[in-house]
Design a protein around this motif. Structure first.
Motif, PDB file in Angstrom:
ATOM      1  N   PRO A   1      38.003  35.885  38.356  1.00 47.96           N
ATOM      2  CA  PRO A   1      39.102  36.387  39.444  1.00 47.96           C
ATOM      3  C   PRO A   1      38.653  37.822  40.073  1.00 47.96           C
ATOM      4  O   PRO A   1      38.264  38.655  39.298  1.00 47.96           O
ATOM      5  CB  PRO A   1      40.206  36.408  38.731  1.00 47.96           C
ATOM      6  CG  PRO A   1      40.125  36.599  37.521  1.00 47.96           C
ATOM      7  CD  PRO A   1      38.738  35.794  37.093  1.00 47.96           C
TER       8      PRO A   1
ATOM      9  N   GLU B   1      48.308  36.378  35.851  1.00 47.25           N
ATOM     10  CA  GLU B   1      48.051  36.094  37.154  1.00 47.25           C
ATOM     11  C   GLU B   1      46.705  36.338  37.776  1.00 47.25           C
ATOM     12  O   GLU B   1      46.198  37.549  37.662  1.00 47.25           O
ATOM     13  CB  GLU B   1      49.088  36.663  38.245  1.00 47.25           C
ATOM     14  CG  GLU B   1      50.668  36.296  37.821  1.00 47.25           C
ATOM     15  CD  GLU B   1      51.596  36.808  38.964  1.00 47.25           C
ATOM     16  OE1 GLU B   1      51.185  37.653  39.589  1.00 47.25           O
ATOM     17  OE2 GLU B   1      52.781  36.587  38.615  1.00 47.25           O
TER      18      GLU B   1
ATOM     19  N   ARG C   1      43.773  36.084  40.813  1.00 51.02           N
ATOM     20  CA  ARG C   1      43.408  35.749  42.236  1.00 51.02           C
ATOM     21  C   ARG C   1      42.201  36.026  42.452  1.00 51.02           C
ATOM     22  O   ARG C   1      41.485  37.032  41.923  1.00 51.02           O
ATOM     23  CB  ARG C   1      44.365  36.681  42.887  1.00 51.02           C
ATOM     24  CG  ARG C   1      45.742  36.640  42.371  1.00 51.02           C
ATOM     25  CD  ARG C   1      46.413  37.353  43.649  1.00 51.02           C
ATOM     26  NE  ARG C   1      47.912  37.492  43.401  1.00 51.02           N
ATOM     27  CZ  ARG C   1      48.877  36.494  43.743  1.00 51.02           C
ATOM     28  NH1 ARG C   1      48.398  35.684  44.802  1.00 51.02           N
ATOM     29  NH2 ARG C   1      50.233  36.548  43.412  1.00 51.02           N
TER      30      ARG C   1
ATOM     31  N   THR D   1      42.364  29.073  44.901  1.00 53.43           N
ATOM     32  CA  THR D   1      43.917  29.270  44.773  1.00 53.43           C
ATOM     33  C   THR D   1      44.225  30.100  43.512  1.00 53.43           C
ATOM     34  O   THR D   1      43.571  30.005  42.326  1.00 53.43           O
ATOM     35  CB  THR D   1      44.243  27.920  44.393  1.00 53.43           C
ATOM     36  OG1 THR D   1      43.874  26.891  45.288  1.00 53.43           O
ATOM     37  CG2 THR D   1      45.761  27.651  44.134  1.00 53.43           C
ATOM     38  N   PRO D   2      45.242  30.891  43.830  1.00 51.44           N
ATOM     39  CA  PRO D   2      45.651  31.645  42.737  1.00 51.44           C
ATOM     40  C   PRO D   2      46.199  30.840  41.419  1.00 51.44           C
ATOM     41  O   PRO D   2      46.511  29.847  41.561  1.00 51.44           O
ATOM     42  CB  PRO D   2      47.036  32.554  43.177  1.00 51.44           C
ATOM     43  CG  PRO D   2      46.708  32.407  44.653  1.00 51.44           C
ATOM     44  CD  PRO D   2      45.897  30.907  44.881  1.00 51.44           C
TER      45      PRO D   2
END
Length: 137
Positions: free
Chosen positions: A72, A120, A122, A126-127
């Motif tokens: 990410p 989380e 990103r 899609t997160p």
């Protein structure tokens, strides 16, 4: 001069690939915890372990993409208590250390009970939200 056959070369490639898969988070040392998703594997370790109520702790973690997934671009770490409907009193910072390794600092569980640790992620797709429950006494 030694000649390796195709089967020997394929065995070496297979061994190297399986070693890379097994190595996810190996630099973290023990004990580690694991969270899996179809896109990646996350291995993490807390310092200290176990986490103590009212004391700051750090997280060291490794993200290991699966298949064509990429690392990410942005990673956040947070935690909350689902039964009490509140989070931590502190906002942790996350530093990328390179090669899928990260360090989060400034975390504190200010009361005992069940906490949900949340990662989380990103990036281009899609997160992704990965979570794991921890009982803190």
């Amino acid at each position: 001069m030694m000649h390796w056959g195709l089967s020997h070369a394929l065995a070496c490639v297979t061994l190297a690939a399986s070693h890379a898969a097994l190595a996810c988070g190996s630099s973290l040392g023990q004990p580690t915890r694991q969270i899996d998703s179809p896109q990646l594997q996350l291995m993490y370790k807390t310092t200290p372990d176990p986490v103590q109520v009212g004391r700051h702790f750090t997280l060291q973690f490794a993200l290991c993409p699966r298949g064509q997934a990429a690392l990410p671009a942005e990673v956040r770490v947070d935690a909350h208590m689902p039964e009490h409907k509140h989070g931590m009193n502190y906002k942790p910072s996350v530093a990328a250390l390179g090669q899928g390794l990260y360090r989060a600092e400034g975390l504190m569980f200010h009361m005992p009970g069940r906490w949900e640790l949340v990662f989380e992620l990103r990036g281009a797709g899609t997160p992704l939200r990965l979570a794991q429950s921890l009982q803190i006494d």
